[in-house]
Scaffold this motif. Structure first.
Motif, PDB file in Angstrom:
ATOM      1  N   LYS A  46      -6.001   4.197 -13.565  1.00 35.92           N
ATOM      2  CA  LYS A  46      -4.557   4.442 -13.598  1.00 35.92           C
ATOM      3  C   LYS A  46      -4.136   5.415 -12.504  1.00 35.92           C
ATOM      4  O   LYS A  46      -3.142   5.184 -11.796  1.00 35.92           O
ATOM      5  CB  LYS A  46      -4.144   4.980 -14.966  1.00 35.92           C
ATOM      6  CG  LYS A  46      -2.647   5.252 -15.091  1.00 35.92           C
ATOM      7  CD  LYS A  46      -2.265   5.629 -16.500  1.00 35.92           C
ATOM      8  CE  LYS A  46      -0.781   5.955 -16.603  1.00 35.92           C
ATOM      9  NZ  LYS A  46       0.081   4.840 -16.137  1.00 35.92           N
ATOM     10  N   ALA A  47      -4.898   6.486 -12.341  1.00 37.14           N
ATOM     11  CA  ALA A  47      -4.555   7.487 -11.330  1.00 37.14           C
ATOM     12  C   ALA A  47      -4.593   6.881  -9.933  1.00 37.14           C
ATOM     13  O   ALA A  47      -3.686   7.113  -9.115  1.00 37.14           O
ATOM     14  CB  ALA A  47      -5.507   8.675 -11.427  1.00 37.14           C
ATOM     15  N   LYS A  48      -5.611   6.100  -9.646  1.00 36.25           N
ATOM     16  CA  LYS A  48      -5.752   5.523  -8.308  1.00 36.25           C
ATOM     17  C   LYS A  48      -4.672   4.481  -8.030  1.00 36.25           C
ATOM     18  O   LYS A  48      -4.130   4.415  -6.917  1.00 36.25           O
ATOM     19  CB  LYS A  48      -7.145   4.908  -8.152  1.00 36.25           C
ATOM     20  CG  LYS A  48      -8.283   5.917  -8.188  1.00 36.25           C
ATOM     21  CD  LYS A  48      -8.195   6.915  -7.048  1.00 36.25           C
ATOM     22  CE  LYS A  48      -9.406   7.835  -7.024  1.00 36.25           C
ATOM     23  NZ  LYS A  48      -9.340   8.823  -5.908  1.00 36.25           N
ATOM     24  N   VAL A  49      -4.354   3.670  -9.024  1.00 28.99           N
ATOM     25  CA  VAL A  49      -3.302   2.666  -8.831  1.00 28.99           C
ATOM     26  C   VAL A  49      -1.951   3.351  -8.659  1.00 28.99           C
ATOM     27  O   VAL A  49      -1.149   2.973  -7.792  1.00 28.99           O
ATOM     28  CB  VAL A  49      -3.283   1.672 -10.010  1.00 28.99           C
ATOM     29  CG1 VAL A  49      -2.044   0.779  -9.948  1.00 28.99           C
ATOM     30  CG2 VAL A  49      -4.547   0.817  -9.998  1.00 28.99           C
ATOM     31  N   ASP A  50      -1.686   4.367  -9.457  1.00 30.00           N
ATOM     32  CA  ASP A  50      -0.421   5.101  -9.335  1.00 30.00           C
ATOM     33  C   ASP A  50      -0.282   5.754  -7.962  1.00 30.00           C
ATOM     34  O   ASP A  50       0.828   5.877  -7.427  1.00 30.00           O
ATOM     35  CB  ASP A  50      -0.321   6.168 -10.428  1.00 30.00           C
ATOM     36  CG  ASP A  50      -0.064   5.576 -11.808  1.00 30.00           C
ATOM     37  OD1 ASP A  50       0.268   4.369 -11.887  1.00 30.00           O
ATOM     38  OD2 ASP A  50      -0.207   6.315 -12.807  1.00 30.00           O
ATOM     39  N   GLN A  51      -1.412   6.161  -7.388  1.00 29.61           N
ATOM     40  CA  GLN A  51      -1.401   6.775  -6.057  1.00 29.61           C
ATOM     41  C   GLN A  51      -1.311   5.740  -4.938  1.00 29.61           C
ATOM     42  O   GLN A  51      -1.102   6.105  -3.777  1.00 29.61           O
ATOM     43  CB  GLN A  51      -2.671   7.605  -5.859  1.00 29.61           C
ATOM     44  CG  GLN A  51      -2.797   8.816  -6.766  1.00 29.61           C
ATOM     45  CD  GLN A  51      -4.211   9.377  -6.798  1.00 29.61           C
ATOM     46  OE1 GLN A  51      -5.069   8.979  -6.001  1.00 29.61           O
ATOM     47  NE2 GLN A  51      -4.465  10.297  -7.720  1.00 29.61           N
ATOM     48  N   GLY A  52      -1.493   4.470  -5.276  1.00 32.56           N
ATOM     49  CA  GLY A  52      -1.536   3.427  -4.259  1.00 32.56           C
ATOM     50  C   GLY A  52      -2.798   3.480  -3.429  1.00 32.56           C
ATOM     51  O   GLY A  52      -2.830   3.005  -2.286  1.00 32.56           O
ATOM     52  N   ALA A  53      -3.875   4.039  -4.005  1.00 31.43           N
ATOM     53  CA  ALA A  53      -5.125   4.225  -3.269  1.00 31.43           C
ATOM     54  C   ALA A  53      -5.900   2.915  -3.181  1.00 31.43           C
ATOM     55  O   ALA A  53      -5.888   2.095  -4.099  1.00 31.43           O
ATOM     56  CB  ALA A  53      -5.975   5.296  -3.953  1.00 31.43           C
TER      57      ALA A  53
END
Length: 394
Positions: A46-53
């Motif tokens: 979730k964190a990585k997707v939210d960051q667009g990473a």
């Protein structure tokens, strides 16, 4: 009232026994969610997707663009699922099961990462539809492939959704009952009797499928006995899915020949798909089967990866009760399955071991999709996929 010294000792012993019992219960309890993915994994996704990473965003896009992750998906449960001809004229209908299992998992993933309850509602609707409908899996001996592959996939979808507050407890219990009454008995029976065949008759993937279902059901239903049965078979089983029979020939260069290498490469990579999923579920419960016998599985992974990337590998003639295979099979060489991110990230990124051919393969297939991205037949649904999204660590 004054307690005698004897009564004081009795109370102390009782208190100690309660404390020890509580400690044992905690030691034996399962981590939830804890099949293919733990909560820390979902937090990372979730964190990585939210960051667009990247590459997580590419993996996320593979998920949301797959029709199985759409709110338009409609389940098609069946009372009896048939895989293979049963001799009584029933048509095969197992495609409905593997498509719905893929959809339930994809929708559950999409819910955990997006926090949009609509996707959880749809995933739960699929699981509920099957839990009130399915009573039997039948067909030819192929029915045991269905009980294994789709059993572990359904159990994983439910494990993700178990904490969803809008899934009524009685419906969750009903689903677990279906897994225990329909899937697990077939998993157990196959590993014990092997459909009445000689112990070396069935290829490794048959064992591995039913082992994977068994361990997933054990986690889902908090059945330590079922979980332990699966782990014990991995270590000490008599069939070809046990680790010493799966990776049966070890070479001085660090490679290990897979039991199905002389059959074809499609099934050799299926072996890795199922063994990787099995070990990942055990890992999330604190058991390191990836590292068992000095990373024996990794030797088989590197062997398959090296050959399927176009390189030569050593080969020893394979014999069992049915076949003699003089040479490694080139049939299906280079075929793609979305299985490599899990294996690469565990061994190379997490444990910092060298696996050069696994690394080359993951770079070839990234980003990994899921069921429906690799053809419409059952082979494209043998693994849940989406590994770039779910297993990439850094």
């Amino acid at each position: 009232m004054t307690l005698s010294s004897r009564n004081i000792r009795r109370l102390a012993v009782a208190a100690l026994m309660i404390a020890l019992g509580t400690a044992v219960a905690r030691a034996e309890s399962f981590v939830h969610p804890g099949a293919l993915h733990a909560q820390a994994d979902f937090d990372r996704m979730k964190a990585k997707v939210d960051q667009g990473a990247q590459p997580w965003l590419d993996g996320w896009n593979m998920l949301i663009n797959n029709p199985h992750a759409s709110l338009k998906w409609q389940p098609r449960p069946a009372n009896v699922v048939y895989r293979g001809k049963d001799g009584a004229g029933h048509p095969e209908n197992y495609g409905t099961l593997f498509n719905d299992a893929a959809a339930a998992y994809a929708l559950a993933l999409r819910w955990k990462i997006s926090s949009d309850d609509a996707y959880a509602d749809k995933a739960v609707a699929i699981l509920d539809a099957w839990s009130v409908t399915l009573t039997e899996i039948n067909g030819s001996s192929d029915k045991f492939l269905a009980s294994g592959i789709y059993g572990y996939q359904f159990a994983n979808a439910a494990e993700i959704l178990r904490a969803y507050k809008k899934w009524p407890e009685q419906d969750f219990r009903h689903f677990k009952t279906m897994m225990l009454n329909v899937f697990y008995p077939m998993n157990h029976d196959f590993l014990v009797r092997h459909n009445g065949a000689k112990i070396d008759h069935y290829w490794a993937n048959w064992d591995l499928a039913n082992m994977s279902s068994m361990i997933a059901i054990g986690i889902l239903t908090d059945r330590r006995d079922i979980y332990n049965e699966a782990v014990d078979y991995f270590k000490h089983g008599q069939g070809n899915g046990a680790i010493e029979h799966l990776v049966w020939q070890l070479y001085p260069d660090g490679l290990g020949q897979i039991q199905e290498s002389g059959r074809d490469q499609g099934h050799s990579t299926l072996d890795l798909a199922l063994a990787g999923a099995f070990c990942q579920m055990a890992w999330n419960q604190g058991d390191d089967l990836f590292g068992y016998q000095d990373n024996r599985l990794l030797r088989g992974i590197e062997y398959v990866a090296k050959y399927n990337l176009g390189n030569d590998v050593p080969y020893v003639i394979y014999r069992n009760s049915d076949v003699t295979q003089d040479v490694i099979s080139s049939n299906g060489r280079g075929d793609i399955r979305p299985i490599w991110e899990l294996l690469y990230n565990h061994y190379v990124i997490l444990k910092r071991l060298k696996a050069p051919y696994t690394q080359m393969f993951v770079e070839k297939v990234r980003p990994e999709g899921g069921g429906g991205n690799y053809g419409s037949n059952s082979g494209g649904f043998d693994q849940l996929g989406y590994g770039t999204l779910t297993y990439t660590l850094k």
